[in-house]
Design an enzyme around this catalytic site. Structure first.
Site, short mmCIF file in Angstrom:
data_model
loop_
_atom_site.label_atom_id
_atom_site.label_comp_id
_atom_site.label_asym_id
_atom_site.label_seq_id
_atom_site.Cartn_x
_atom_site.Cartn_y
_atom_site.Cartn_z
N ARG A 103 -21.96 -27.59 3.11
CA ARG A 103 -20.58 -27.13 2.28
C ARG A 103 -20.40 -25.69 2.49
O ARG A 103 -19.14 -25.17 2.36
CB ARG A 103 -21.01 -27.60 0.95
CG ARG A 103 -19.82 -27.28 -0.23
CD ARG A 103 -18.05 -27.29 0.50
NE ARG A 103 -18.13 -28.63 1.03
CZ ARG A 103 -17.06 -28.96 1.81
NH1 ARG A 103 -16.34 -28.07 2.34
NH2 ARG A 103 -16.83 -30.27 2.38
N LYS A 138 -4.64 -7.38 -0.06
CA LYS A 138 -4.52 -8.67 -0.97
C LYS A 138 -5.49 -9.67 -0.49
O LYS A 138 -4.97 -10.70 -0.21
CB LYS A 138 -3.21 -9.33 -1.11
CG LYS A 138 -2.23 -8.28 -1.77
CD LYS A 138 -0.82 -8.52 -1.82
CE LYS A 138 0.05 -7.74 -2.44
NZ LYS A 138 1.52 -8.00 -2.43
N LYS A 170 2.32 4.65 -3.12
CA LYS A 170 3.02 3.53 -3.50
C LYS A 170 4.06 3.92 -4.47
O LYS A 170 4.09 5.09 -4.80
CB LYS A 170 2.15 2.48 -3.94
CG LYS A 170 1.08 1.86 -2.83
CD LYS A 170 1.74 0.89 -2.27
CE LYS A 170 1.84 -0.25 -2.80
NZ LYS A 170 2.38 -1.56 -2.16
N GLU A 200 5.53 4.55 0.53
CA GLU A 200 6.32 3.34 0.35
C GLU A 200 7.76 3.91 -0.09
O GLU A 200 7.79 4.63 -1.08
CB GLU A 200 5.64 2.57 -0.71
CG GLU A 200 6.66 1.33 -1.05
CD GLU A 200 5.87 0.45 -2.09
OE1 GLU A 200 6.53 0.04 -3.00
OE2 GLU A 200 4.88 0.08 -2.03
N ASP A 221 9.95 -1.21 1.62
CA ASP A 221 9.71 -2.28 0.82
C ASP A 221 10.86 -2.94 0.52
O ASP A 221 11.86 -2.79 -0.08
CB ASP A 221 9.00 -1.75 -0.34
CG ASP A 221 8.43 -2.78 -1.17
OD1 ASP A 221 7.80 -3.78 -0.80
OD2 ASP A 221 8.59 -2.70 -2.62
#
Length: 283
Positions: A103, A138, A170, A200, A221
């Site tokens: 598994r 992410k 960002k 960004e 973006d």
């Protein structure tokens, strides 16, 4: 070139942690109760749907860490395309160890092959353009190295691995620093000459500010293909252009046609469906 494997020092702690989570405090009580200690078996690992294989090192380690006497024979390598019925590997050895490790091995292999598969689909969709598909941060906590390796198995590229790799200014950094210009100036004054700086931008006006200050890359973006084409023209080769946001299998080709260098996709790691792979005892 063949995909270079991750060092065992990186992979093994992750596989050990997964096995310890599964074994708990008493081990595999089912296999210990049902299967004689001296019984051996042959398992065949087979693809049940089309895709791209990734995670074989982790799968093999899952068996070897449980039972060193197990033999794991690969018929394919990470990055291989598979069709339903293709044999990926054959595994032989003590039956208890095989069933204890199966598994965990399949969890790694199915998950990482799913990432490689969706990445390969995106790469195919942008074929003929200059754009490369890149993953992001992410990722599943603890599995970033494996997931980013799976992206490469699917033909994609890796964005930065962590916060220390490069400066990526960002939108919230820009807000706190009171503007794109000030954020870039502070970053340049703080980091060394070997550290890349990317910013960004949400608007073409912000992009013009960034280019006036000078950066290594710009993250465009949530821009439309038309806005991306205009942004590429503004940059005019002076920085790497990266498109991000609203990227799907249906939109990625139009985004790539805008002329950007990179298209970053978060869902290829955090939401890729598991590739269905079977592992059955051959009697």
């Amino acid at each position: 070139m063949p995909l270079a494997p991750l060092p065992r020092l990186i992979v093994e702690p992750l596989v050990r942690a997964a096995l310890l989570e599964d074994l708990g405090l008493a081990g595999d009580i089912t296999s210990a109760a049902v299967i004689p200690a001296d019984h051996c078996s042959l398992l065949v690992m087979v693809a049940r749907q089309p895709g791209v294989v990734a995670g074989l090192d982790a799968a093999e380690l899952a068996f070897h860490l449980v039972e060193p006497a197990i033999t794991f024979r690969r018929h394919l390598q990470d990055g291989s395309q598979v069709s339903p019925g293709d044999i990926i590997a054959t595994i032989t050895g003590p039956s208890r160890g095989l069933l204890t490790g199966e598994r965990t091995a399949l969890n790694f292999l199915g998950h990482l092959s799913g990432i490689a598969t969706v990445t390969a689909c995106l790469v195919e969709a942008v074929a003929g353009t200059k754009a490369s598909i890149a993953c992001t941060r992410k990722t599943t906590p603890g599995l970033r190295a494996l997931e980013k390796h799976a992206v490469r198995a699917g033909g994609g590229m890796n964005h930065r691995f962590a916060l220390h790799d490069a400066v990526l200014i960002k939108d919230n950094h820009v807000a706190v620093a009171d503007g794109v210009r000030e954020a870039i100036r502070r970053a340049r004054a703080s980091v060394g000459h070997m550290v890349k700086i990317e910013v960004e931008v949400d608007t073409l006006e912000q992009l013009r500010e960034a280019m006036e200050e000078g950066v290594d890359a710009v993250l465009l973006d949530n821009m439309s293909p038309a806005e991306l084409r205009e942004a590429v023209a503004i940059v005019d080769g002076r920085a790497i252009t990266e498109a991000s946001g609203r990227v799907t299998a249906a939109t990625v080709a139009a985004i790539a046609a805008s002329g950007v260098d990179l298209i970053s996709v978060g869902w290829c790691t955090h939401s890729a469906p598991t590739l269905d792979i079977g592992l059955d005892v051959q009697t």
